[in-house]
Design a protein around this motif. Structure first.
Motif, PDB file in Angstrom:
ATOM      1  N   GLU B 121       0.847  -1.208   0.000  1.00  0.00           N
ATOM      2  CA  GLU B 121       0.000   0.000   0.000  1.00  0.00           C
ATOM      3  C   GLU B 121       0.873   1.244   0.000  1.00  0.00           C
ATOM      4  N   LEU B 122       2.007   1.152   0.764  1.00  0.00           N
ATOM      5  CA  LEU B 122       2.908   2.308   0.834  1.00  0.00           C
ATOM      6  C   LEU B 122       3.685   2.463  -0.486  1.00  0.00           C
ATOM      7  N   PHE B 123       4.053   1.329  -1.081  1.00  0.00           N
ATOM      8  CA  PHE B 123       4.819   1.350  -2.350  1.00  0.00           C
ATOM      9  C   PHE B 123       4.036   0.569  -3.408  1.00  0.00           C
ATOM     10  N   PRO B 124       3.030   1.201  -4.023  1.00  0.00           N
ATOM     11  CA  PRO B 124       2.162   0.462  -4.954  1.00  0.00           C
ATOM     12  C   PRO B 124       2.944  -0.200  -6.086  1.00  0.00           C
ATOM     13  N   ASN B 125       4.043   0.418  -6.547  1.00  0.00           N
ATOM     14  CA  ASN B 125       4.825  -0.172  -7.643  1.00  0.00           C
ATOM     15  C   ASN B 125       5.288  -1.586  -7.308  1.00  0.00           C
ATOM     16  N   LEU B 126       5.736  -1.739  -6.061  1.00  0.00           N
ATOM     17  CA  LEU B 126       6.285  -3.034  -5.662  1.00  0.00           C
ATOM     18  C   LEU B 126       5.219  -4.118  -5.716  1.00  0.00           C
ATOM     19  N   GLY B 127       3.998  -3.756  -5.354  1.00  0.00           N
ATOM     20  CA  GLY B 127       2.905  -4.733  -5.335  1.00  0.00           C
ATOM     21  C   GLY B 127       2.635  -5.315  -6.703  1.00  0.00           C
ATOM     22  N   GLU B 128       3.023  -4.574  -7.722  1.00  0.00           N
ATOM     23  CA  GLU B 128       2.753  -5.067  -9.073  1.00  0.00           C
ATOM     24  C   GLU B 128       3.862  -5.965  -9.606  1.00  0.00           C
ATOM     25  N   MET B 129       4.916  -6.113  -8.840  1.00  0.00           N
ATOM     26  CA  MET B 129       6.045  -6.938  -9.339  1.00  0.00           C
ATOM     27  C   MET B 129       6.566  -7.854  -8.247  1.00  0.00           C
ATOM     28  N   ARG B 130       5.627  -8.496  -7.535  1.00  0.00           N
ATOM     29  CA  ARG B 130       6.042  -9.333  -6.387  1.00  0.00           C
ATOM     30  C   ARG B 130       7.022 -10.423  -6.755  1.00  0.00           C
ATOM     31  N   ASP B 131       6.895 -10.993  -7.918  1.00  0.00           N
ATOM     32  CA  ASP B 131       7.737 -12.141  -8.271  1.00  0.00           C
ATOM     33  C   ASP B 131       8.871 -11.768  -9.214  1.00  0.00           C
ATOM     34  N   ARG B 132       9.105 -10.467  -9.356  1.00  0.00           N
ATOM     35  CA  ARG B 132      10.215 -10.073 -10.231  1.00  0.00           C
ATOM     36  C   ARG B 132      11.528 -10.142  -9.455  1.00  0.00           C
ATOM     37  N   ALA B 133      12.604 -10.560 -10.142  1.00  0.00           N
ATOM     38  CA  ALA B 133      13.920 -10.606  -9.493  1.00  0.00           C
ATOM     39  C   ALA B 133      14.390  -9.177  -9.223  1.00  0.00           C
ATOM     40  N   GLY B 134      14.987  -8.976  -8.044  1.00  0.00           N
ATOM     41  CA  GLY B 134      15.419  -7.648  -7.638  1.00  0.00           C
ATOM     42  C   GLY B 134      16.378  -7.008  -8.624  1.00  0.00           C
ATOM     43  N   GLY B 135      17.192  -7.809  -9.267  1.00  0.00           N
ATOM     44  CA  GLY B 135      18.162  -7.281 -10.205  1.00  0.00           C
ATOM     45  C   GLY B 135      17.530  -6.746 -11.483  1.00  0.00           C
ATOM     46  N   ARG B 136      16.253  -7.063 -11.681  1.00  0.00           N
ATOM     47  CA  ARG B 136      15.605  -6.620 -12.911  1.00  0.00           C
ATOM     48  C   ARG B 136      14.625  -5.491 -12.649  1.00  0.00           C
ATOM     49  N   MET B 137      14.940  -4.646 -11.668  1.00  0.00           N
ATOM     50  CA  MET B 137      14.080  -3.509 -11.355  1.00  0.00           C
ATOM     51  C   MET B 137      14.846  -2.217 -11.610  1.00  0.00           C
ATOM     52  N   SER B 138      14.125  -1.134 -11.771  1.00  0.00           N
ATOM     53  CA  SER B 138      14.786   0.153 -11.991  1.00  0.00           C
ATOM     54  C   SER B 138      15.383   0.651 -10.679  1.00  0.00           C
ATOM     55  N   GLY B 139      16.246   1.655 -10.770  1.00  0.00           N
ATOM     56  CA  GLY B 139      16.897   2.193  -9.581  1.00  0.00           C
ATOM     57  C   GLY B 139      15.890   2.672  -8.545  1.00  0.00           C
ATOM     58  N   GLY B 140      14.856   3.368  -8.982  1.00  0.00           N
ATOM     59  CA  GLY B 140      13.850   3.878  -8.056  1.00  0.00           C
ATOM     60  C   GLY B 140      13.110   2.742  -7.374  1.00  0.00           C
ATOM     61  N   GLU B 141      12.755   1.729  -8.149  1.00  0.00           N
ATOM     62  CA  GLU B 141      12.045   0.582  -7.580  1.00  0.00           C
ATOM     63  C   GLU B 141      12.924  -0.149  -6.571  1.00  0.00           C
ATOM     64  N   GLN B 142      14.217  -0.250  -6.916  1.00  0.00           N
ATOM     65  CA  GLN B 142      15.139  -0.891  -5.976  1.00  0.00           C
ATOM     66  C   GLN B 142      15.232  -0.088  -4.682  1.00  0.00           C
ATOM     67  N   GLN B 143      15.240   1.226  -4.804  1.00  0.00           N
ATOM     68  CA  GLN B 143      15.324   2.061  -3.600  1.00  0.00           C
ATOM     69  C   GLN B 143      14.082   1.860  -2.725  1.00  0.00           C
ATOM     70  N   MET B 144      12.909   1.756  -3.370  1.00  0.00           N
ATOM     71  CA  MET B 144      11.680   1.476  -2.619  1.00  0.00           C
ATOM     72  C   MET B 144      11.804   0.119  -1.918  1.00  0.00           C
ATOM     73  N   LEU B 145      12.328  -0.846  -2.662  1.00  0.00           N
ATOM     74  CA  LEU B 145      12.415  -2.208  -2.115  1.00  0.00           C
ATOM     75  C   LEU B 145      13.368  -2.266  -0.918  1.00  0.00           C
ATOM     76  N   THR B 146      14.466  -1.528  -1.002  1.00  0.00           N
ATOM     77  CA  THR B 146      15.378  -1.627   0.133  1.00  0.00           C
ATOM     78  C   THR B 146      14.767  -1.009   1.391  1.00  0.00           C
ATOM     79  N   ILE B 147      13.972   0.058   1.214  1.00  0.00           N
ATOM     80  CA  ILE B 147      13.296   0.621   2.397  1.00  0.00           C
ATOM     81  C   ILE B 147      12.238  -0.359   2.906  1.00  0.00           C
ATOM     82  N   ALA B 148      11.458  -0.915   1.977  1.00  0.00           N
ATOM     83  CA  ALA B 148      10.405  -1.854   2.369  1.00  0.00           C
ATOM     84  C   ALA B 148      11.018  -3.051   3.095  1.00  0.00           C
ATOM     85  N   ARG B 149      12.155  -3.533   2.588  1.00  0.00           N
ATOM     86  CA  ARG B 149      12.807  -4.702   3.179  1.00  0.00           C
ATOM     87  C   ARG B 149      13.221  -4.414   4.623  1.00  0.00           C
TER      88      ARG B 149
END
Lengths: 624, 236
Positions: B121-149
């Motif tokens: 809910e906080l990072f809607p982008n991430l919800g749309e790519m739950r099964d994507r490998a982290g290495g195949r995300m854009s820099g911004g998405e990776q930054q969201m993921l590291t905070i979420a993690r």
């Protein structure tokens, strides 16, 4: 056609055991970046424990399978204990020291097995209910083979589930990619690593126990399998379990084909003669085409590097120069103060010092780790041996053949090796050494095979122990001075630049690969000189001069002495050779003692002996 | 109010070179403190030293009422201090959900509770790519993921290392809103930044460091007013 199918099934069955052991090694490497040389020892331990436990429980269905499982678990516990007691203390040390500790374990397990179970081979128990043969496609196939063929994919599937469907597995995979970050997220890395060692060791133990109904438990299992397992893991791609399975199938099938068609010849070489070489040729071929193995990934650079930067090389200061002079004087007067036995030992020490120094040159300056440096020592020895046997060459000429053959071999093998880096490079050097060894072992017409070549004696003018000591010693000291000269010549600086940062060195116009190739050849050449001198010292040459244990000895000498100190190989080779000679004369269990000493030294002095004294001196300066 | 994080005389080294020279500061509960300084001033080193990721660190660090000096980083993380590294360092071969799983810790009293569902809910982008490998995300998405993690560990405070660096302006804005939302949840934040504007919009107080030493400590407003400090240490 039927014959081929039969061979296929035999190959599949033998692949299973190989896969179990290799999967354990690849898992351990993937997470901890440790190349576990003791993995073959754990496999051997699994086999012996299997025999004992199944004997203890009785050979019934429950007793047999319970025994297998318990053997695997006990071996797993041994691996976990070793990780907790030794490796845990040295994760901060350079990666090679962890390797050194696993060498120590190999020696300890060898003697522990001898002590507990004795020297006799133990026949494996039969699997209840799986004896006899079963009809498959009209063929009679041993029932246990069918079990083995099915067992490996089951283990493969179980491992896949473990790594993809459990939290533990996900943490393990995360740790292979960035361990430090895993800790920062609140995961205790220590227990993760211990768990990985438990799993990997248990798989090796299971591999050893599960092959029992087809064979026996004996004391040579450890080194016999370790080379094959390395090949499988590297061909599959280090860290890839599925890759290990595919590679185990490939290697096993090729070997079975070559053994069962032993008499078929190709270009004058019989198939059975190719059996040992084939495996390593496959590996060399795969690595040249796919430098990270079939399913491996390019090694992740960056966060994994935990070691401190390499210390600087400095020319010897005054006190070190004086010490060197004192050693030289001692060497000169040695024959007056010591008996012929000691003089002969001293000759051997000097030869190994040169051998170790050539490896240190390659590793310390070039950053090229070789697991197969004995190949060039052995090529040098065989250069002498062949020149004497086939041409009746006098020593003065035969000794020239030593560096020539060794440098030629290094030039050829090196061309392939320097195309890779890190562990893959080291594994390829091992493969080439095993190829050289297999040729010496199996090309009987040329090399005399296992018996080797005997009757290599120096001429009368260096015929006495003392004369040969002076002769060989002079050559070794000249060799050492030359190597030292290279280290401080522009060539040495260039090599070190390439070692510290291949990319940056490349960017300022250094052809790193070419320089490494040259270093590889030079190191091989000096190792060859040592090998040639060794042949005349012993009066014979045998395949042992290029076998894996000698490569390991060289690594131990260099690492004990300290990779980054030019005095390192001198201290390391002298300490190691004297220790080994002394222990050999004292006890049958010299391996265990040597192994314990190695492990202890690694834990106490992770910078090596020379590094430790340098550290003490620095501390002394700091206080002054 | 007692501080949730207190740093006293922090000194850190890389090999034999000293990088931090006796830093002292504190972060109060629910407060956002910006650690401001130029490249190489020692911001990232400060966060790593607090997190127990550097060997040979001296000084004292108190967190959540306990002295954590010399603790291994996993114990500090388990006490409820989250760390979001500068280089993102997501696990490239793990999926988004697996990356989150690595960060998961049991719920903690006095800290907001997070589940993958809430994070999406906080990072809607991430919800749309739950099964994507982290290495195949854009820099911004990776930054969201590291905070979420990091949030999956249900921390009471987080160390955020230059979250705006190298991101497109739109993403930086989004990042700012996210950090503000976290502050509203009651999370304490130590934010390392070079971007004064970005820090200014979020932080209650600022610590300016240069060459591993604290040069200014005060409210954001005071920093804005102090031309001399800004000119001397930030080049503004």
């Amino acid at each position: 056609m039927e014959f081929l199918l039969q061979q296929l099934l035999t190959g599949l069955a033998s692949a299973s055991g190989l896969f179990l052991v290799a999967s354990g090694l690849t898992i351990i490497f993937g997470v901890t970046r440790i190349v576990n040389f003791a993995h073959g020892s754990l496999y051997m331990l699994g086999a012996y424990l299997g025999v004992s436990l199944i004997g203890l429980f009785g050979g019934g269905t429950l007793g047999f399978w319970g025994g297998l499982l318990l053997a695997a678990l006990v071996v797993g516990a041994v691996g976990a204990l070793f990780e907790m007691a030794v490796l845990r203390r040295i994760y901060q040390a350079p990666e090679l020291f962890q390797l050194l500790a696993t060498f120590g374990l190999v020696l300890v397990v060898q003697d522990a097995t001898l002590w507990i179970w004795g020297a006799q081979d133990l026949l494996g128990p039969r699997a209840p209910g799986l004896g006899g043969a079963t009809q498959v496609f009209g063929l009679r196939v041993p029932t246990y083979d069918i079990f083995l063929i099915l067992f490996a994919p089951v283990v493969l599937g179980a491992l896949w589930l473990l790594f993809n469907r459990t939290r533990w597995g996900i943490l393990i995979r995360a740790a292979t990619q960035d361990r430090e970050m895993v800790s920062a997220l609140g995961v205790n890395r220590k227990w993760l690593f211990t768990g990985v060692f438990f799993l990997g060791a248990a798989l090796a133990g299971l591999g050893g126990a599960v092959q029992l109904p087809k064979g026996s438990a004996h004391l040579h299992m450890d080194l016999q399998i370790i080379a094959s397992v390395f090949v499988v893991v590297v061909v599959g791609g280090m860290g890839s379990i599925l890759g290990a399975y595919l590679a185990a199938l490939l290697i096993s099938l090729i070997r079975v084909l070559l053994i069962t068609n032993a008499q078929v010849t190709l270009g004058g070489v019989a198939a059975w003669q190719m059996e040992l070489v084939s495996m390593f040729l496959v590996m060399a071929l795969v690595l040249i085409l796919r430098p990270w193995g079939l399913l491996g990934r390019r090694e992740v650079l960056g966060y994994q590097h935990s070691g401190t930067p390499e210390p600087m090389l400095r020319p010897a200061d005054r006190s070190l120069q004086l010490a060197g002079l004192a050693v030289l004087v001692l060497l000169l007067v040695l024959p007056w103060i010591a008996g012929p036995y000691l003089v002969s030992v001293a000759t051997e020490v000097l030869i190994f010092v040169l051998f170790a120094a050539s490896l240190q040159f390659l590793m310390g300056l070039g950053g090229v780790i070789s697991f197969g440096h004995a190949a060039y020592f052995g090529l040098g020895a065989y250069g002498v041996g062949l020149a004497v046997r086939h041409w009746g060459a006098p020593m003065e000429l035969a000794l020239l053949a030593a560096p020539l053959l060794a440098a030629g071999g290094a030039l050829l093998f090196g061309w392939f090796c320097v195309r890779l880096s890190g562990v893959y490079l080291a594994m390829l050097t091992l493969a080439f050494a095993q190829i050289a060894w297999s040729i010496a072992f199996q090309w009987i017409e040329l090399t005399g095979g296992d018996n080797g070549i005997i009757g290599i004696w120096p001429p009368a003018w260096v015929g006495s122990v003392t004369a040969y000591y002076y002769f060989a010693g002079t050559i070794c000291v000249i060799g050492l001075l030359l190597l030292r000269h290279f280290a401080f010549a522009p060539f040495g600086y260039t090599l070190r630049a390439g070692r510290d940062s291949p990319l940056r060195a490349d960017a300022i116009g250094i052809d790193v690969r070419r320089h490494r190739w040259l270093a590889f050849t030079l190191a091989g050449c000096f190792a060859g000189v040592a090998g040639g001198l060794f042949a005349y010292l012993k009066g014979s040459v045998s395949p042992e001069a290029m076998a894996l244990p000698l490569s390991v000895d060289a690594l131990v000498m260099v690492l004990l002495g300290g990779v980054q100190a030019l005095t390192g190989p001198i201290a390391g080779a002298a300490a190691f050779t004297l220790l080994k000679t002394e222990l050999l004369s004292l006890t049958n269990y010299w391996r265990a003692i040597l192994g314990c000493i190695i492990i202890l030294l690694v834990v106490l002095f992770p910078q090596g002996l020379a590094g430790a004294t340098a550290g003490l001196r620095r501390r002394g300066e700091g206080q002054a | 109010m007692s501080p949730v994080l207190q740093v006293e005389n922090l000194e850190a080294f890389y090999g034999r070179a000293q990088v931090l020279f006796g830093l002292s500061f504190a972060v109060a509960r629910g407060e956002v403190v910006a650690l401001i300084g130029r490249n190489g001033a020692g911001k990232s080193t400060t966060l790593k030293a607090i997190m127990g990721m550097l060997a040979g660190t001296r000084g004292r660090v108190h967190f959540a009422g306990q002295e954590v000096t010399g603790w291994p980083s996993h114990r500090i993380a388990r006490l409820g201090l989250g760390y979001v590294p500068e280089e993102r360092r997501i696990f490239p071969e793990l999926t988004v959900l697996e990356n989150l799983e690595v960060g998961r810790q049991p719920p903690r009293d006095g800290a907001p509770q997070w589940t993958p569902q809430r994070l999406f809910e906080l990072f809607p982008n991430l919800g749309e790519m739950r099964d994507r490998a982290g290495g195949r995300m854009s820099g911004g998405e990776q930054q969201m993921l590291t905070i979420a993690r990091t949030l999956m560990g249900n921390p009471q405070a987080i160390l955020l290392d230059e979250p705006s660096e190298g991101l497109a302006p739109v993403i930086v804005e989004q990042m700012g809103r996210t950090i503000a939302a976290l502050k509203d949840e009651g999370l304490s934040v130590l934010l390392s930044e070079q971007n004064l504007q970005f820090a200014g919009a979020l932080a209650d107080r600022a610590c300016v460091i240069e060459s591993g030493q604290l040069r200014f400590e005060g409210s954001m407003a005071a920093l804005r007013a102090d031309r001399a400090v800004r000119a001397a240490y930030l080049g503004l």
